[in-house]
Structure formats: structure tokens, C-alpha cells
Scaffold this active site. Structure first.
Site, PDB file in Angstrom:
ATOM      1  N   GLU A 186     -21.052  64.967  78.924  1.00 36.01           N
ATOM      2  CA  GLU A 186     -20.910  64.309  80.225  1.00 36.01           C
ATOM      3  C   GLU A 186     -21.339  62.846  80.127  1.00 36.01           C
ATOM      4  O   GLU A 186     -20.670  61.950  80.653  1.00 36.01           O
ATOM      5  CB  GLU A 186     -21.767  65.026  81.285  1.00 36.01           C
ATOM      6  N   CYS A 190     -26.222  70.403  81.869  1.00 33.29           N
ATOM      7  CA  CYS A 190     -27.645  70.716  81.682  1.00 33.29           C
ATOM      8  C   CYS A 190     -28.472  70.112  82.802  1.00 33.29           C
ATOM      9  O   CYS A 190     -28.046  69.219  83.511  1.00 33.29           O
ATOM     10  CB  CYS A 190     -28.135  70.190  80.331  1.00 33.29           C
ATOM     11  N   ASP A 240     -26.872  87.286  40.665  1.00 35.76           N
ATOM     12  CA  ASP A 240     -25.823  86.254  40.617  1.00 35.76           C
ATOM     13  C   ASP A 240     -26.356  84.830  40.556  1.00 35.76           C
ATOM     14  O   ASP A 240     -25.603  83.908  40.247  1.00 35.76           O
ATOM     15  CB  ASP A 240     -24.912  86.361  41.849  1.00 35.76           C
ATOM     16  N   LEU A 251     -28.540  94.334  51.657  1.00 35.50           N
ATOM     17  CA  LEU A 251     -28.827  93.597  52.893  1.00 35.50           C
ATOM     18  C   LEU A 251     -27.718  93.834  53.922  1.00 35.50           C
ATOM     19  O   LEU A 251     -27.990  94.034  55.113  1.00 35.50           O
ATOM     20  CB  LEU A 251     -28.941  92.103  52.550  1.00 35.50           C
TER      21      LEU A 251
END
Lengths: 381, 381
Positions: free
Chosen positions: B61, B88, B219, B304
Site C-alpha cells: 500500500e 496491516c 549423502d 524424517l
């Protein structure tokens, strides 16, 4: 019906593009190749078009010749025939197209592919021997993309005829984690309705469907082709209500040594079924070729698919992948003998498509199967 | 820069469509929502546009207000602000947008979504209390497809703020049979270069990347974002040669109780890394939220991912599927506790895309996670 059109002179590229589109109207299944033909008169005008509609009907060239306006027949003298496949030179259920084109006075034939069938081949050589200028599409300077589409149209059929065994498409329908069933064996349904409808459309395009006895015992599939909306297109049917029974149905083939239960759905019509009590897929494909099968669809289960993959017999993979995770349960394939990533079976993606929530991927082996080297390559003539 | 345009009166739908396109130029990562704003004068002309460029820069804005031609400022009196997110009402690094719009004389505010941040919310209420007509896009009659696009723009951010934990995207890169490595553990590469490049682009769009200690040990990934061509777009860089190091890098997070080796690549820059020695993903996400992470990417491994799926913490799945078969080797996920097909984890496909030979699928859970019911639904205000 063949149509007669009177347009301006067209390029050979445009004519082959049109012939390809016409050819695609023919059936993929049924043992014969899909062929289209555009006849250009001596001034380059389109005099007629034709395509083949399946075994027992006119070849594309004959279909086109029949459609030429009698008042313009002499424009064929010195004209060009553009065909997706080399004109045949055998008198089967129809007379040889080579002689018919020559008799009509055609001076030039452009064909996208050569006929690998030893019984039918020789049309190009015979025509050349009779003073006709015969060129492959690529040699005639046709746009390579158009030539490639025309070649692809009969790729599986030509490969099957060359090798003397059906083009084998293997279907998988898995979760994102590669499962075909949950831990308790339940599997209906992993894929969406749209994916299953697509699979029925593929069934209608093949000559035979193969499953192992394990799949018959576990899932009791009907294995008929029930493509949505297709029934209404078959001749003589009563619209959308027409039963799938009225469609040409692929041969249902059960492979394996265990007996097929008396009440198995695969035994019931419409169409024929066959039990081949062997584990040797080479023997199976030989028998199917003998019966005229040129396109076969392997629908499972994991044992048969794994055997086909290990034997290097899968020409095309149709993978339906659903956005579903199971974590455990049977996988689509068993041990392929691959121990390290460098030995993975890799495929070249031909088509991808979204089907409802699912993904569809058609792929072919990244490197040609071992027997491919001994045969002419695509576009070679 | 904000731009000033003098066009004819536009519809609120067109203005929101434009505001959405502007908002999408802002960064997805960085903790702030992507917001766009179009200011319409009292006669319906577009007076200015603006968007937010990330934390520490002007709100959309304010960006738009700054761009209004001084000669036309009084047309703002009685005008309309069309924004993708409720203005806001807190003075943070920038003054409240609610007050700024009111001070400029704006009579009407149309916003696509409400601000779920308790510190920033209240803009709509304050504006209403000061005589401004405040409407959601849907209430203002905006085309639902346009409103949905505007909502989607901040969906993950708003969900993260509402829940007080990051929006969690889980990535898988598998073969068609769901494997992430061959039997000997090798896995480079399963997917195509295009797929890996896409994955780097996603890394650049998140605030944090999560991996388990197992993945670090197996990895040794760098976990930096190295998107192709993106470096050149970042300010102050020297074209395509600019190192990925110059990009904003996501926080690299290693989860698990095992120690991270001293020479692990994840320890090296650019950007920060963090080891959270816990197996509890709830604790991990809480800590990441505290650090301002709103979008997190879980990159593996199977342990995970399985834990996250079992806990219902995965908001979006990014599946890269390569036309490769391995037959054996580690799977993408472990036991999810699913025993029968009816309990499968099902996802709703959001996007599909072909990346080289591979398929990409983004999907979200078919049914909202259990905590979703206690929060406002999409489009509600």
C-alpha cells in the site's frame, strides 16, 4: 468415404501431414498398419484422399483412387501419391497398390516408411522398375517433424512385423511410493476414475491383453475394453447405451502354469480368451504373433512384468501414478537384477498427461533393445 | 519502483488480478507475505500500483501511495484500494497501512484475504471504524477464479502464521517404482538435470531446508540453493557469473540425535546452518517458527519424511518421478501405519509439470490436517 477435393497445389509436406491425420483415423489394433494417402494431380492439386479402415477393407491408396472425380482422372497421369507407408505389392484381400498406382498413371510416389512385411514389401522396387520416381519423405525434403509423425504412426506395427513378435506395452498403476496394493492386499482403487478410463481406451487399441495367473487368482479381472464414449462410435450401436460387448475386444491372454478357475471372469465374453500355460514370455509372444497380434498390453502382475523387463521385452511403459502413499504393500516390480544406479532401467519419456488427480507417463527404453540393431532404423529406407 | 498509470476505469476484478501479478514479484521466502496493491481514483482510474519486496521494504500500500502522481493525489479522495491482503494495522519497520490509506482519503478497501498475524491484524476493523467501506474480494463480487489466485498467493504464509509453525513442503525424488537409491545405496542421479534445477528453484523460495542426520551421513548434501539463472536477478550481481553464494540462502537444518561430522558440507556457507538434536518434528517446527521460518522444505531422508507424514505435518508434497526402474533399493517412505487401501494417504494434485524426462507433481493432503478446522477457511473474512 474417400473425398474429392479441388484445391490449389499443395506441398508434399502438407500432403503427408494430411495423410498422417487421415491414417490416424484407422484402427491401431486389428493386425494391419494405419495408412493414409493423398493423391496430387499433375498440377499439384489434391485430387483425392484415402485411408485404411482395418483388415478386409480397401488399402489407403485404393480408397483414394476410388475417390477421384472421373472428370479429373487424367490429371493422375504424371501425378504424385503421398503415402504414410510404402505401397504394398501383394494381392491379399485387395489387389496390389503398386500396380493400381502405376495403372492410374502416377509418376511419383513419396512414402514416409518402408513396409517391413516380406509378403507385402517390394512395392517401391516394382514401381521404380516401371519408371515411377519413388522417394522416402525425408529424401523428398518433407519437414522432418511431419515425417517423424508419419513414421511414429506405424512405429509399433513395423517394429512388431520386423521382429516377428508383438509390440509390448506394459502398464503400471502405482502410488507415488511405487506400490500396487496395501499390506493387506487391497488395491481398489489406487488411481482415479479418469486414469482407469484412459486404461480402457488403451485396451481398445491393442490386439491382446496379457496377465499372469497370479493376477487372475488375486483380482479376477474381466480384461475387457470398456472405454468411455467409444461404444457409441462403433457401427450399428444404439448410442451411449450400447454395451462395451459390441466393441472389438482384445484377446485376453492368461500366462502361467497354474490353472484358471472355472468361474474366472476372464473366461466370460465378449471376445476370446486364451490360457498359455508357460512362464516363457518369448514363447507367449511367438504364439501371439502367429495369431496376428501386433500390439499387446501387459497388465500385470509384478511377476510377469518383472520377467518381461528382465528379458528386455517391454517396448513401451504406461505408468499411471496416483498422488497416494502407502508405505508398505506389494511393489509394481520385483528384483530386476539391478544392483547399482548405473544399471537402472532407464526410459525415454514419450508422453505425459494429467488424468484427474493422477499422472500418466508413456516411455520407451532409453537404449534400443538388443535386437533393434539388426533392423533398419526409423526413417531409413 | 511503483508506477503511475493513467488508464480508463477498471473493474475491481481486473485490479485484483493485477495486484496478484504484482504481489507474485515479491519473495516467497523471508518471513513476510507477498502483497500487491492497486489504487483506483474516485473515477475508477488506476492511479498507482505497488507491491512488497520483502522484510524491511515498503508495504504494498505504501509502495503504491508513493507512486501516485502528485497532480492527481486528490483523486484518491473517495477512491478504492484493491489489495491481496488486509492492510496491516501495526507500526513495525513501516507505519500502519490502515492509517496511510485513510489519511490519503481512500473510501473503499477491497482485500482478498485477512491478515492472520495478531500483531498486524485489525486493519479492516480500524478502517471501518473510520468510515471506510471494507470488503473482501468475494463480497465485492470479484471473479472467484481471480479471488482464488489472490488467496493462493499467501496461502502457505497465512497457514503458517495461523498455526504458529512453518508450512512444510516435503520433497521426494524417486523412480517409477518408488525407490530413492539402488540396492548398493547409490542414487546419483535418479532424476534429470531439469528436475534438479527445479528443486534448486524451490530451495530458493523457502526459509529453511530440513534433512535428517542419516541423509547428512549418507549423502553429505550442501543444501544450498543454486537455481539456474536466478543469481542474475538478484540486485548488485555481475550477471550470470554471479555465484549462488550471493543469493539469499535458506537456513540449513539438520534434525536428529546423531552428531554432524566436522567436515560435513552442510556446515559450510553460504548462509546459516543449525543442528536440532531431536527426533520430535513438532519441536523442530516450533523452533523454526520462533526463528521466523514460514516455509520449510523437508528434503529427506525416508526416516524424517515418514515421521512427518505419520504426524500429519506435511502440507505439500513435491514429487519428482523419473522414468527409471530399480526393482530393489531403499524406498522414499517407510511404514506409514497404513494396512489397507482405505487408509492410504491421499493427496490432491495442485500442479503437474514435465521436467526433462521426469514428472513433477505438487499435491496437498486430500483432507485438511486435523488442526485446520479450528481456523478460518479460505476466502472467509
Amino acid at each position: 468415404m474417400a473425398t474429392t477435393t479441388t484445391t490449389r497445389a499443395v506441398t508434399v509436406t502438407a500432403a503427408l501431414d494430411r495423410a498422417t491425420a487421415l491414417a490416424a483415423r484407422g484402427p491401431l489394433a486389428g493386425g494391419n498398419p494405419r495408412v493414409g494417402c493423398v493423391l496430387l494431380g499433375v498440377h499439384g492439386d489434391v485430387l483425392a484422399e484415402g485411408h485404411h479402415r482395418g483388415a478386409g477393407t480397401a488399402h489407403a491408396e485404393a480408397d483414394a483412387l476410388a475417390g477421384v472425380d472421373p472428370a479429373r482422372r487424367d490429371e493422375l497421369v504424371g501425378g504424385t501419391a503421398v503415402v504414410t507407408l510404402e505401397p504394398c505389392h501383394h494381392a491379399g484381400r485387395t489387389p496390389p497398390c503398386s500396380r493400381a498406382l502405376h495403372a492410374a498413371g502416377i509418376a511419383r510416389v513419396v512414402h514416409a516408411t518402408t513396409d517391413p512385411d516380406p509378403r507385402a514389401a517390394g512395392g517401391a522396387a516394382w514401381l521404380r522398375g516401371h519408371g515411377v520416381d519413388v522417394l522416402t519423405a525425408r529424401a523428398a525434403g518433407v519437414d522432418p517433424a511431419v515425417a517423424a509423425r508419419a513414421e511414429e504412426l506405424t512405429h509399433s506395427w513395423r517394429t512388431a512385423v520386423r521382429r516377428g513378435r508383438p509390440w509390448l506395452v506394459a502398464k503400471t498403476a502405482t502410488t507415488l511410493d511405487g506400490r500396487v496394493a496395501a499390506g493387506d492386499g487391497t488395491s481398489r482403487w489406487i488411481t482415479s476414475e479418469q486414469a482407469r478410463e484412459h486404461a480402457h481406451t488403451v485396451r481398445a487399441d491393442v490386439d491382446a491383453i496379457l496377465v499372469g495367473t497370479g493376477t487372475v487368482l488375486a483380482d479376477d479381472p474381466a480384461l475387457t475394453a470398456r472405454p468411455p464414449g467409444r461404444a457409441a462410435e462403433a457401427p450399428g450401436l444404439q448410442g451411449a447405451e450400447a454395451p462395451a460387448a459390441s466393441l472389438r475386444q482384445p484377446l485376453r491372454v492368461v500366462v502361467g502354469e497354474r490353472p484358471v478357475p472355472d468361474d474366472a471372469r476372464v473366461r466370460r465374453g465378449p471376445g476370446e480368451w486364451l490360457h498359455l500355460p508357460t512362464r516363457d514370455l518369448g514363447v507367449v509372444l511367438e504364439e501371439l504373433h502367429r495369431r496376428g497380434v501386433r500390439q499387446a498390453l501387459l497388465e500385470g502382475g509384478p511377476t510377469l512384468l518383472t520377467a518381461a523387463l528382465r528379458a528386455g521385452l517391454v517396448d513401451e511403459l504406461h505408468a499411471y501414478v496416483a498422488p497416494v502413499l502407502l508405505g508398505t504393500g506389494a511393489g509394481a516390480v520385483g528384483d530386476l537384477g539391478v544392483r547399482t544406479i548405473a544399471d537402472a532401467l532407464r526410459w525415454r519419456t514419450v508422453t505425459t498427461r494429467r488424468l484427474g488427480e493422477d499422472l500418466f507417463l508413456a516411455a520407451r527404453p532409453e537404449t534400443p533393445r538388443q535386437d533393434a540393431g539388426s533392423h533398419p532404423q526409423e526413417g531409413e529406407s
